[in-house]
Motif scaffolding. Sequence first.
Motif, PDB file in Angstrom:
ATOM      1  N   GLU A  62       0.825  -1.212   0.000  1.00 44.19           N
ATOM      2  CA  GLU A  62       0.000   0.000   0.000  1.00 44.19           C
ATOM      3  C   GLU A  62       0.857   1.259   0.000  1.00 44.19           C
ATOM      4  OE1 GLU A  62      -3.042   0.226  -0.586  1.00 44.19           O
ATOM      5  OE2 GLU A  62      -3.863  -1.746  -0.175  1.00 44.19           O
ATOM      6  N   ALA A  63       1.946   1.256   0.772  1.00 43.86           N
ATOM      7  CA  ALA A  63       2.820   2.430   0.797  1.00 43.86           C
ATOM      8  C   ALA A  63       3.443   2.676  -0.571  1.00 43.86           C
ATOM      9  CB  ALA A  63       3.915   2.243   1.858  1.00 43.86           C
ATOM     10  N   VAL A  64       3.935   1.620  -1.203  1.00 43.81           N
ATOM     11  CA  VAL A  64       4.545   1.786  -2.528  1.00 43.81           C
ATOM     12  C   VAL A  64       3.484   2.219  -3.545  1.00 43.81           C
ATOM     13  CG1 VAL A  64       5.880   0.699  -4.356  1.00 43.81           C
ATOM     14  CG2 VAL A  64       6.362   0.126  -1.975  1.00 43.81           C
ATOM     15  N   CYS A  65       2.285   1.650  -3.461  1.00 41.48           N
ATOM     16  CA  CYS A  65       1.205   2.075  -4.358  1.00 41.48           C
ATOM     17  C   CYS A  65       0.937   3.569  -4.232  1.00 41.48           C
ATOM     18  CB  CYS A  65      -0.076   1.296  -4.067  1.00 41.48           C
ATOM     19  SG  CYS A  65      -0.149  -0.353  -4.801  1.00 41.48           S
ATOM     20  N   HIS A  66       0.893   4.085  -3.007  1.00 42.63           N
ATOM     21  CA  HIS A  66       0.643   5.515  -2.813  1.00 42.63           C
ATOM     22  C   HIS A  66       1.757   6.357  -3.442  1.00 42.63           C
ATOM     23  CE1 HIS A  66      -2.714   4.573  -0.230  1.00 42.63           C
ATOM     24  NE2 HIS A  66      -2.878   5.840   0.089  1.00 42.63           N
ATOM     25  N   ALA A  67       3.006   5.933  -3.253  1.00 39.04           N
ATOM     26  CA  ALA A  67       4.124   6.670  -3.849  1.00 39.04           C
ATOM     27  C   ALA A  67       4.051   6.621  -5.375  1.00 39.04           C
ATOM     28  CB  ALA A  67       5.447   6.102  -3.352  1.00 39.04           C
ATOM     29  N   LEU A  68       3.745   5.463  -5.920  1.00 39.81           N
ATOM     30  CA  LEU A  68       3.673   5.329  -7.377  1.00 39.81           C
ATOM     31  C   LEU A  68       2.469   6.073  -7.952  1.00 39.81           C
ATOM     32  CD1 LEU A  68       4.621   1.563  -7.858  1.00 39.81           C
ATOM     33  CD2 LEU A  68       6.102   3.576  -8.063  1.00 39.81           C
ATOM     34  N   ASP A  69       1.363   6.141  -7.214  1.00 39.67           N
ATOM     35  CA  ASP A  69       0.208   6.911  -7.676  1.00 39.67           C
ATOM     36  C   ASP A  69       0.571   8.384  -7.823  1.00 39.67           C
ATOM     37  OD1 ASP A  69      -1.403   4.697  -7.812  1.00 39.67           O
ATOM     38  OD2 ASP A  69      -2.462   5.074  -5.926  1.00 39.67           O
ATOM     39  N   ALA A  70       1.313   8.915  -6.839  1.00 39.93           N
ATOM     40  CA  ALA A  70       1.739  10.318  -6.921  1.00 39.93           C
ATOM     41  C   ALA A  70       2.689  10.515  -8.098  1.00 39.93           C
ATOM     42  CB  ALA A  70       2.410  10.741  -5.612  1.00 39.93           C
ATOM     43  N   PHE A  71       3.580   9.565  -8.308  1.00 41.48           N
ATOM     44  CA  PHE A  71       4.498   9.599  -9.450  1.00 41.48           C
ATOM     45  C   PHE A  71       3.715   9.580 -10.758  1.00 41.48           C
ATOM     46  CE2 PHE A  71       8.605   8.520 -11.416  1.00 41.48           C
ATOM     47  CZ  PHE A  71       8.191   7.937 -12.601  1.00 41.48           C
ATOM     48  N   ALA A  72       2.776   8.639 -10.898  1.00 39.77           N
ATOM     49  CA  ALA A  72       2.021   8.499 -12.143  1.00 39.77           C
ATOM     50  C   ALA A  72       1.141   9.711 -12.416  1.00 39.77           C
ATOM     51  CB  ALA A  72       1.167   7.232 -12.088  1.00 39.77           C
ATOM     52  N   ALA A  73       0.626  10.348 -11.365  1.00 40.24           N
ATOM     53  CA  ALA A  73      -0.174  11.562 -11.555  1.00 40.24           C
ATOM     54  C   ALA A  73       0.680  12.692 -12.110  1.00 40.24           C
ATOM     55  CB  ALA A  73      -0.811  11.978 -10.228  1.00 40.24           C
ATOM     56  N   ARG A  74       1.937  12.707 -11.733  1.00 39.74           N
ATOM     57  CA  ARG A  74       2.866  13.743 -12.220  1.00 39.74           C
ATOM     58  C   ARG A  74       3.308  13.466 -13.656  1.00 39.74           C
ATOM     59  NH1 ARG A  74       5.765  16.893 -14.101  1.00 39.74           N
ATOM     60  NH2 ARG A  74       7.530  18.023 -13.188  1.00 39.74           N
ATOM     61  N   LEU A 204      19.081  14.103 -11.370  1.00 36.79           N
ATOM     62  CA  LEU A 204      17.670  13.747 -11.462  1.00 36.79           C
ATOM     63  C   LEU A 204      16.805  14.864 -10.876  1.00 36.79           C
ATOM     64  CD1 LEU A 204      19.209  10.954 -11.662  1.00 36.79           C
ATOM     65  CD2 LEU A 204      17.088   9.929 -10.822  1.00 36.79           C
ATOM     66  N   ARG A 205      15.558  14.917 -11.318  1.00 36.83           N
ATOM     67  CA  ARG A 205      14.598  15.889 -10.804  1.00 36.83           C
ATOM     68  C   ARG A 205      13.563  15.190  -9.945  1.00 36.83           C
ATOM     69  NH1 ARG A 205      12.973  19.419 -16.161  1.00 36.83           N
ATOM     70  NH2 ARG A 205      15.085  20.045 -16.796  1.00 36.83           N
ATOM     71  N   VAL A 206      13.235  15.799  -8.828  1.00 38.97           N
ATOM     72  CA  VAL A 206      12.228  15.237  -7.932  1.00 38.97           C
ATOM     73  C   VAL A 206      10.841  15.529  -8.494  1.00 38.97           C
ATOM     74  CG1 VAL A 206      11.266  15.280  -5.606  1.00 38.97           C
ATOM     75  CG2 VAL A 206      13.744  15.495  -5.945  1.00 38.97           C
ATOM     76  N   VAL A 207      10.003  14.486  -8.561  1.00 37.75           N
ATOM     77  CA  VAL A 207       8.628  14.681  -9.047  1.00 37.75           C
ATOM     78  C   VAL A 207       7.590  14.413  -7.967  1.00 37.75           C
ATOM     79  CG1 VAL A 207       9.195  14.232 -11.457  1.00 37.75           C
ATOM     80  CG2 VAL A 207       8.561  12.313  -9.985  1.00 37.75           C
ATOM     81  N   ALA A 208       7.965  13.734  -6.889  1.00 39.18           N
ATOM     82  CA  ALA A 208       7.038  13.494  -5.786  1.00 39.18           C
ATOM     83  C   ALA A 208       7.864  13.027  -4.579  1.00 39.18           C
ATOM     84  CB  ALA A 208       5.991  12.443  -6.160  1.00 39.18           C
ATOM     85  N   PRO A 209       7.405  13.343  -3.363  1.00 38.25           N
ATOM     86  CA  PRO A 209       6.236  14.170  -3.057  1.00 38.25           C
ATOM     87  C   PRO A 209       6.510  15.659  -3.160  1.00 38.25           C
ATOM     88  CG  PRO A 209       7.277  13.501  -1.017  1.00 38.25           C
ATOM     89  CD  PRO A 209       8.056  12.829  -2.130  1.00 38.25           C
TER      90      PRO A 209
END
Length: 325
Positions: A62-74, A204-209
Amino acid sequence: MHDELRAALAGLLDGLPPTQAARAVDRLIANYRGRTPTDAPVLRDRADVAAYAAYRMPATFEAVCHALDAFAARLPQWSPATHVDIGGGTGAASWAVAATWSGHRTTVYDWAEPALDLGRELAAGVLPETDWQRRVIGAGMAVPEGTDLVTVSYVLGELRPEDRRAVVAAAAAGAQAVVLIEPGTPDGYLRIREARERLTDAGLRVVAPCPHSGACPIVPGEDWCHMSARVARSSLHRQVKGGSLPYEDEKFSYVAAVRPEVADGSPAGAPTARIVRRPQLRKGQVLLDLCTEQGLRRDTVTKRHGERYKAARDAEWGDAWEPAG
């Protein structure tokens, strides 16, 4: 994918004496919360691995899913064709990547053969494009050049400082995108903060959070950046973790960063701010603690803001937000 993982985990402890499972879980909890890096695998045998998978996989997933969701939204039009999961163990992050994107091939690196064996067993028929490889996690490791995505979840805290640096350097050198996740503790945040600096130093550039790639505005020792993911507890999960609630909240810290050409190819602009604490709902107003490119700030949204107030009431910890003014 949530249901598939739960089904794969069902019956995992069948045949394992409850006392043996309890001892394995207690030792893993002590290691998970401890501060003793190691140069040997934490998961030593089938009992350890089964207890770990039952105890940790749902929350890690669940934690990784939340991080990847924020990444994918970006980066909504980007998806990986190749994925390397460093220290992936039984494969929770690989399940999360499969829940976020499709059509990719995953390679899991871990130094514990029992973890790889169980990960392969759990993923059989569900994650077919997955290769499980035994590798030393630390100095001397490398990621195949051109790898699209590297994940490293709940691993850095298990490593000695020099191995931690080697893992982050390997990810930064070989991947188009890197997502790192650690426990949402002050120490976990500091590990993510250090790794974030190494990723940005590597270009690299930070995209989330974070809504920017500049220095983190938090003063170490005064606060720490972390998010929360709600985890539904199955009967198996309650069996190994105790407690009666049907859910728990997993706190985690993370960073997602990409090479400039990946960020430049995204049609979505960077969020102006991100909500870094649970929104506080008061009578007629919502208080939002935000991280912005200019630093930390609090926005107060009241009923007179109309639609903005409705949006604030629905906003969640970790969401992107457009601050007023």
